[in-house]
Design a protein around this motif. Structure first.
Motif, PDB file in Angstrom:
ATOM      1  N   MET A   1       0.869  -1.164   0.000  1.00  0.00           N
ATOM      2  CA  MET A   1       0.000   0.000   0.000  1.00  0.00           C
ATOM      3  C   MET A   1       0.906   1.214   0.000  1.00  0.00           C
ATOM      4  SD  MET A   1      -3.001  -1.023   2.734  1.00  0.00           S
ATOM      5  CE  MET A   1      -3.882   0.529   2.515  1.00  0.00           C
ATOM      6  N   PHE A   2       0.511   2.240  -0.744  1.00  0.00           N
ATOM      7  CA  PHE A   2       1.298   3.465  -0.780  1.00  0.00           C
ATOM      8  C   PHE A   2       0.389   4.634  -1.077  1.00  0.00           C
ATOM      9  CE2 PHE A   2       1.230   1.802  -5.031  1.00  0.00           C
ATOM     10  CZ  PHE A   2       1.201   2.895  -5.885  1.00  0.00           C
ATOM     11  N   GLY A   3       0.883   5.818  -0.746  1.00  0.00           N
ATOM     12  CA  GLY A   3       0.074   7.000  -0.976  1.00  0.00           C
ATOM     13  C   GLY A   3       0.892   8.265  -0.872  1.00  0.00           C
ATOM     14  N   ILE A   4       0.187   9.372  -1.043  1.00  0.00           N
ATOM     15  CA  ILE A   4       0.787  10.701  -1.007  1.00  0.00           C
ATOM     16  C   ILE A   4       0.006  11.544  -0.005  1.00  0.00           C
ATOM     17  CG2 ILE A   4       1.278  12.804  -2.304  1.00  0.00           C
ATOM     18  CD1 ILE A   4       2.913  10.528  -3.388  1.00  0.00           C
ATOM     19  N   ILE A   5       0.739  12.164   0.906  1.00  0.00           N
ATOM     20  CA  ILE A   5       0.146  13.091   1.863  1.00  0.00           C
ATOM     21  C   ILE A   5       0.550  14.497   1.422  1.00  0.00           C
ATOM     22  CG2 ILE A   5       0.129  13.861   4.269  1.00  0.00           C
ATOM     23  CD1 ILE A   5       0.971  10.899   4.943  1.00  0.00           C
TER      24      ILE A   5
ATOM     25  N   LEU B   1       5.326  12.717  -9.875  1.00  0.00           N
ATOM     26  CA  LEU B   1       6.052  13.992  -9.846  1.00  0.00           C
ATOM     27  C   LEU B   1       5.369  15.070 -10.684  1.00  0.00           C
ATOM     28  CD1 LEU B   1       9.722  12.694  -9.969  1.00  0.00           C
ATOM     29  CD2 LEU B   1       8.583  13.839  -8.041  1.00  0.00           C
ATOM     30  N   ALA B   2       4.601  14.685 -11.688  1.00  0.00           N
ATOM     31  CA  ALA B   2       3.861  15.667 -12.490  1.00  0.00           C
ATOM     32  C   ALA B   2       2.803  16.370 -11.637  1.00  0.00           C
ATOM     33  CB  ALA B   2       3.217  14.985 -13.694  1.00  0.00           C
ATOM     34  N   VAL B   3       2.258  15.663 -10.679  1.00  0.00           N
ATOM     35  CA  VAL B   3       1.225  16.222  -9.797  1.00  0.00           C
ATOM     36  C   VAL B   3       1.828  16.747  -8.490  1.00  0.00           C
ATOM     37  CG1 VAL B   3      -0.915  15.678  -8.542  1.00  0.00           C
ATOM     38  CG2 VAL B   3      -0.479  14.641 -10.769  1.00  0.00           C
ATOM     39  N   HIS B   4       2.875  16.067  -8.025  1.00  0.00           N
ATOM     40  CA  HIS B   4       3.539  16.405  -6.762  1.00  0.00           C
ATOM     41  C   HIS B   4       5.022  16.605  -7.075  1.00  0.00           C
ATOM     42  CE1 HIS B   4      -0.090  14.955  -4.734  1.00  0.00           C
ATOM     43  NE2 HIS B   4      -0.028  13.920  -5.545  1.00  0.00           N
ATOM     44  N   PRO B   5       5.439  17.834  -7.433  1.00  0.00           N
ATOM     45  CA  PRO B   5       6.799  18.065  -7.935  1.00  0.00           C
ATOM     46  C   PRO B   5       7.930  17.753  -6.955  1.00  0.00           C
ATOM     47  CG  PRO B   5       5.433  20.031  -8.187  1.00  0.00           C
ATOM     48  CD  PRO B   5       4.620  19.026  -7.460  1.00  0.00           C
ATOM     49  N   LYS B   6       7.648  17.806  -5.658  1.00  0.00           N
ATOM     50  CA  LYS B   6       8.688  17.478  -4.682  1.00  0.00           C
ATOM     51  C   LYS B   6       8.121  16.482  -3.679  1.00  0.00           C
ATOM     52  CE  LYS B   6      11.989  19.406  -1.423  1.00  0.00           C
ATOM     53  NZ  LYS B   6      12.443  20.627  -0.755  1.00  0.00           N
ATOM     54  N   LEU B   7       8.755  15.315  -3.629  1.00  0.00           N
ATOM     55  CA  LEU B   7       8.375  14.275  -2.684  1.00  0.00           C
ATOM     56  C   LEU B   7       9.490  14.148  -1.656  1.00  0.00           C
ATOM     57  CD1 LEU B   7       7.177  11.576  -5.243  1.00  0.00           C
ATOM     58  CD2 LEU B   7       5.741  13.144  -3.923  1.00  0.00           C
ATOM     59  N   SER B   8       9.144  14.154  -0.388  1.00  0.00           N
ATOM     60  CA  SER B   8      10.165  14.013   0.645  1.00  0.00           C
ATOM     61  C   SER B   8       9.603  13.247   1.822  1.00  0.00           C
ATOM     62  CB  SER B   8      10.682  15.380   1.088  1.00  0.00           C
ATOM     63  OG  SER B   8       9.651  16.112   1.700  1.00  0.00           O
ATOM     64  N   GLY B   9      10.514  12.720   2.613  1.00  0.00           N
ATOM     65  CA  GLY B   9      10.098  11.967   3.779  1.00  0.00           C
ATOM     66  C   GLY B   9      11.294  11.484   4.559  1.00  0.00           C
TER      67      GLY B   9
END
Length: 152
Positions: free
Chosen positions: A62-66, A104-112
């Protein structure tokens, strides 16, 4: 892609929690002091989008974006897996590489943050192109975690 990518549900979390990989159980306990089911449900509830990868009726991951704020440039991905990912590692790797540009097209910077002791996860993030910081004490247990960033 082997299996099926579907919108994640609470039922998926209940199905997956008892089968999570030990390193990820340790990671969510160290970061937030949560059990597998509480960790999965919390991430699912906080996500703007979340998916499950189903293989032969079982939840492989399972995965997602916050995304904390609508106009925020930084989003926080999460992913928790079962041993099914290992037994389908090539398909998993290809799917991740294919999906990353779309995210990345929708969320240009992913971090965690990632548990530095979970070397497989740290290597996988590097393989995806993440910049990974040096380990520092972090989370509920204050064990070494690394910040990672992908994108902008």
């Amino acid at each position: 892609m082997l299996g099926e990518l579907v919108t994640a549900t609470r039922t998926h979390a209940l199905m997956m929690a008892p089968h999570m990989r030990a390193a990820e159980v340790r990671e969510i306990m160290a970061s937030d002091g949560l059990t597998p089911i509480r960790g999965l449900l919390r991430e699912l509830d906080r996500s703007s989008s979340a998916w499950s990868w189903i293989i032969d009726g079982e939840v492989a991951c399972m995965f997602g974006i916050i995304t904390p704020y609508l106009l925020d440039q930084e989003s926080y991905p999460w992913m928790l897996t079962t041993p099914l990912v290992e037994s389908n590692s090539r398909q998993f790797a290809r799917a991740c590489r294919a999906l990353l540009p779309e995210l990345l097209a929708v969320h240009p910077k992913l971090s965690g943050m990632v548990d530095a002791r979970y070397e497989l996860s740290v290597r996988w993030l590097g393989w995806l192109g993440a910049k990974i910081s040096s380990p520092e004490p972090w989370g509920a247990e204050g064990v070494p975690f690394c910040r990672f960033e992908i994108g902008a």
